[in-house]
Design an enzyme around this catalytic site. Structure first.
Site, PDB file in Angstrom:
ATOM      1  N   ASN A  97       0.739  -1.101   0.118  1.00  0.00           N
ATOM      2  CA  ASN A  97       0.018   0.056   0.047  1.00  0.00           C
ATOM      3  C   ASN A  97       0.790   1.116  -0.057  1.00  0.00           C
ATOM      4  OD1 ASN A  97       0.669  -0.689   2.560  1.00  0.00           O
ATOM      5  ND2 ASN A  97      -1.103   0.212   3.632  1.00  0.00           N
TER       6      ASN A  97
ATOM      7  N   CYS B 268      -3.158   1.571   6.649  1.00  0.00           N
ATOM      8  CA  CYS B 268      -3.281   1.058   7.871  1.00  0.00           C
ATOM      9  C   CYS B 268      -3.818   2.006   8.686  1.00  0.00           C
ATOM     10  CB  CYS B 268      -1.891   0.715   8.461  1.00  0.00           C
ATOM     11  SG  CYS B 268      -0.789   1.818   8.580  1.00  0.00           S
TER      12      CYS B 268
ATOM     13  N   GLU C 271       4.141  -3.729  12.524  1.00  0.00           N
ATOM     14  CA  GLU C 271       3.250  -2.803  12.434  1.00  0.00           C
ATOM     15  C   GLU C 271       2.214  -3.444  11.571  1.00  0.00           C
ATOM     16  OE1 GLU C 271       3.377   0.320  13.693  1.00  0.00           O
ATOM     17  OE2 GLU C 271       5.413   0.348  13.912  1.00  0.00           O
TER      18      GLU C 271
ATOM     19  N   GLU D  92       7.703   2.477  15.543  1.00  0.00           N
ATOM     20  CA  GLU D  92       8.690   3.169  14.614  1.00  0.00           C
ATOM     21  C   GLU D  92       8.560   4.672  14.616  1.00  0.00           C
ATOM     22  OE1 GLU D  92       7.299   1.184  10.829  1.00  0.00           O
ATOM     23  OE2 GLU D  92       8.752  -0.142  11.105  1.00  0.00           O
TER      24      GLU D  92
HETATM   25  P1  NAD Z   1       0.493  -8.995   4.149  1.00  0.00           P
HETATM   26  O1  NAD Z   1       0.796  -9.291   5.596  1.00  0.00           O
HETATM   27  O2  NAD Z   1      -0.035 -10.074   3.165  1.00  0.00           O
HETATM   28  O3  NAD Z   1       2.061  -9.067   3.492  1.00  0.00           O
HETATM   29  C1  NAD Z   1       3.034  -7.907   3.724  1.00  0.00           C
HETATM   30  C2  NAD Z   1       4.309  -8.501   3.412  1.00  0.00           C
HETATM   31  O4  NAD Z   1       4.730  -9.639   4.180  1.00  0.00           O
HETATM   32  C3  NAD Z   1       4.454  -8.716   1.925  1.00  0.00           C
HETATM   33  O5  NAD Z   1       5.829  -8.343   1.648  1.00  0.00           O
HETATM   34  C4  NAD Z   1       4.286 -10.233   1.811  1.00  0.00           C
HETATM   35  O6  NAD Z   1       5.038 -10.974   0.670  1.00  0.00           O
HETATM   36  C5  NAD Z   1       5.129 -10.623   3.183  1.00  0.00           C
HETATM   37  N1  NAD Z   1       4.574 -12.052   3.672  1.00  0.00           N
HETATM   38  C6  NAD Z   1       3.488 -12.631   3.570  1.00  0.00           C
HETATM   39  N2  NAD Z   1       3.651 -13.820   4.217  1.00  0.00           N
HETATM   40  C7  NAD Z   1       4.805 -13.896   4.906  1.00  0.00           C
HETATM   41  C8  NAD Z   1       5.392 -14.952   5.566  1.00  0.00           C
HETATM   42  N3  NAD Z   1       4.924 -16.159   6.018  1.00  0.00           N
HETATM   43  N4  NAD Z   1       6.713 -14.616   5.861  1.00  0.00           N
HETATM   44  C9  NAD Z   1       7.232 -13.564   5.476  1.00  0.00           C
HETATM   45  N5  NAD Z   1       6.793 -12.605   4.882  1.00  0.00           N
HETATM   46  C10 NAD Z   1       5.479 -12.879   4.310  1.00  0.00           C
HETATM   47  O7  NAD Z   1      -0.151  -7.691   4.107  1.00  0.00           O
HETATM   48  P2  NAD Z   1      -0.628  -6.878   3.004  1.00  0.00           P
HETATM   49  O8  NAD Z   1      -1.995  -7.540   2.545  1.00  0.00           O
HETATM   50  O9  NAD Z   1       0.306  -6.928   1.796  1.00  0.00           O
HETATM   51  O10 NAD Z   1      -0.769  -5.407   3.390  1.00  0.00           O
HETATM   52  C11 NAD Z   1      -1.928  -4.779   4.049  1.00  0.00           C
HETATM   53  C12 NAD Z   1      -1.877  -5.186   5.566  1.00  0.00           C
HETATM   54  O11 NAD Z   1      -0.914  -4.349   5.892  1.00  0.00           O
HETATM   55  C13 NAD Z   1      -2.994  -4.561   6.212  1.00  0.00           C
HETATM   56  O12 NAD Z   1      -3.718  -5.200   7.203  1.00  0.00           O
HETATM   57  C14 NAD Z   1      -2.741  -3.149   6.861  1.00  0.00           C
HETATM   58  O13 NAD Z   1      -3.346  -2.740   7.780  1.00  0.00           O
HETATM   59  C15 NAD Z   1      -1.178  -3.490   7.024  1.00  0.00           C
HETATM   60  N6  NAD Z   1      -0.541  -2.172   7.147  1.00  0.00           N
HETATM   61  C16 NAD Z   1      -0.013  -2.113   8.486  1.00  0.00           C
HETATM   62  C17 NAD Z   1       0.719  -0.623   8.612  1.00  0.00           C
HETATM   63  C18 NAD Z   1       1.146  -0.374   9.923  1.00  0.00           C
HETATM   64  O14 NAD Z   1       2.123   0.544  10.053  1.00  0.00           O
HETATM   65  N7  NAD Z   1       0.551  -0.645  11.076  1.00  0.00           N
HETATM   66  C19 NAD Z   1       1.196  -0.001   7.524  1.00  0.00           C
HETATM   67  C20 NAD Z   1       0.509  -0.367   6.236  1.00  0.00           C
HETATM   68  C21 NAD Z   1      -0.114  -1.643   6.084  1.00  0.00           C
END
Ligand code: NAD
Length: 484
Positions: free
Chosen positions: A154, A286, A252, A464
């Protein structure tokens, strides 16, 4: 077989492009659903090459003066800034966001690098004289070594720089893994930083899926810390994997930020903040306003204003003139949000705007979804209890602040929150009682590098931003200096 315009070898390791051994992944433009690039995914062996390169580079990097590291990073960031006009359309193409949002994101990413460049000149530590007569103590800080930074799609560059900047200034080397669907801006970013003088191997990028490249990074024995941003279920999995070897981890994760609008608020400003806070980046943030609780006595006025703003938003391709909201990032993401909206409406919510994909012929192939407002869905419906990661806003009428705070806290998440009131006592009470890592009072939900930020409850672990970020990229050691 689909023909794409460009194929990429995959990773960026030790200052050069590296051909990955894994499958070819396609990079799709969310505005038209077409693949325009393909990129080889990293295998576990590719990840190992990146981590070894980082470990090798980290030794010399950590020996530089902190201010020297800052100076080098600052020059490298300047190189990225000179290429903003190249990066902005690339980010829009692979992510879908508007050109305006891409500019805001990339500018913020560079600002974050520069924030930590500035801090590199002012870091100071602790010293205690006379622990005993003639005995003094001080606290050493050392970098961790190699840090793995795992980032979602995102905000590929800001979420990366939140980790990269404090990690590098503290003397670590970084291996980053962007989301499989948004690798290109990150790869170019890394190349530009290296061209701008960041030593080879200090910052490496591996591309690919979470299950292969991501887990290879998390479980690599030389990786001392994982800085992860993404969904809560994946965060939980990563935390469990980090238990082996007691790796440091910051998470996060997801959020469902409540916004409380009291009857004495500046209602026009609050309605604007709700619309902006929900629909920027097509609702895929997020920290976004995901639940609004408004006092009954002013609810009609607020709802009318938010609905009018929502209906006026111009949806279109991110690269088209005048677009205010681009497509969602993937079709799967769109289906998920559409399902959450339709189940919440079936359960009793009233749909006042949006609720489907737009039917304009030129948007039909993209992953568009209309900005949506749903009033008073049940408090156990998906829009109340799940994270809605797209442009759909539920609004509830509440009797008073107590009821609003009770609903706000009845969530597994605790990321951000906001309250709108002119009454200082109410504002204080909300700030004290809401369970979240941020509370904005009469302010839009903007994140500041100066302030530490991290989720409560299922929204995360660790901080962070702020000077506090350094605590998560260093180990400390207490040293006692005896009298003789
Ligand atoms: P996701 O958890 O599916 O993926 C995030 C990253 O993790 C990607 O690079 C993915 O390839 C990697 N990943 C997935 N499975 C993994 C594993 N088993 N081991 C290691 N890496 C792995 O998230 P998404 O759908 O890409 O992003 C959206 C989510 O992120 C939402 O829930 C959003 O709220 C959250 N988000 C949080 C923040 C924050 O600062 N708290 C900021 C932005 C997004």
């Amino acid at each position: 077989m689909t023909t794409v315009e460009a194929t990429y070898p995959g990773s960026f390791i030790a200052g050069a492009q590296h051909r990955n051994a894994g499958d070819e992944l396609q990079v799709v433009n969310p505005a038209d659903g077409r693949a325009f690039a393909s990129i080889a995914a990293a295998s576990a062996a590719d990840v190992d090459t990146a981590v070894q390169a980082a470990a090798e580079a980290q030794r010399a990097w950590s020996e530089l003066a902190v201010s020297k590291r800052g100076e080098i990073l600052g020059r490298a960031a300047h190189r990225v800034e000179e290429h903003l006009d190249e990066l902005i359309p690339l980010l829009t193409r692979e992510q879908g966001k508007t050109l305006r949002d891409s500019r805001i994101e990339l500018t913020k990413a560079i600002d974050t690098l520069m924030h930590y460049v500035g801090l590199s000149k002012s870091l100071r530590g602790a010293h205690t004289p006379n622990l005993d007569p003639g005995v003094e103590g001080y606290v050493l800080r050392r970098p961790l070594g190699v840090v793995g930074a795992i980032v979602p799609w995102n905000f590929p560059t800001t979420l990366l720089c939140n980790k990269l900047a404090p990690a590098l200034v503290a003397g670590n080397a970084v291996v980053a893994k962007p989301a499989a669907t948004t690798p290109l801006t990150t790869l170019r970013f890394a190349e530009l930083l290296t061209e701008g003088g960041l030593p080879e191997g200090v910052f490496n990028v591996v591309t690919g899926n979470g299950s292969v490249a991501g887990e290879a990074l998390v479980t690599h024995p030389l990786v001392r810390k994982i800085a992860f941003t993404g969904s809560t279920p994946v965060g939980e999995r990563i935390m469990a994997l980090c238990a082996s070897g007691v790796k440091r981890v910051t998470l996060e994760l997801g959020g469902s930020d409540p916004m409380i609008i009291c009857d004495d608020a500046d209602l026009a400003a609050a309605a604007s903040a709700a619309s902006m806070g929900r629909f920027y980046n097509c609702g895929q943030a997020c920290l976004a306003i995901k639940r609004v609780y408004v006092f009954e006595s002013v609810a009609e006025e607020v709802i009318e204003s938010v609905v009018a703003k929502t209906k006026r938003l111009k949806v279109g391709r991110g690269d088209a003139e005048g677009t205010q909201m681009g497509p969602m990032h993937t079709n799967a993401q769109r289906s998920e949000v559409a399902g959450q909206v339709s189940r919440s409406v079936s359960a009793g919510g009233e749909l006042l705007a949006g609720g489907s994909a737009p039917d304009d012929a030129d948007l039909i192939d993209g992953f568009f979804y209309e900005p949506t407002v749903v009033i008073d869905p049940p408090h156990d419906s998906p829009m109340a209890i799940e994270e809605v990661f797209g442009p759909a806003l539920p609004i509830w009428r509440v009797a008073d602040l107590d009821e609003a705070i009770a609903h706000a806290n009845a969530s597994q998440f605790g990321l951000g929150s906001s309250v709108w009131t002119r009454d200082l006592a109410r504002a204080r009470e909300a700030a004290n009682r809401i369970e979240a890592g941020y509370t904005w009072i009469n302010s839009r939900t903007k994140v500041y590098d100066e302030l530490p930020f991290g989720g409560w409850k299922s929204s995360g672990y660790g901080k962070e931003h702020g000077e506090e970020a350094f605590d998560y990229y260093t180990e400390t050691k207490s040293v006692v200096l005896g009298a003789s």
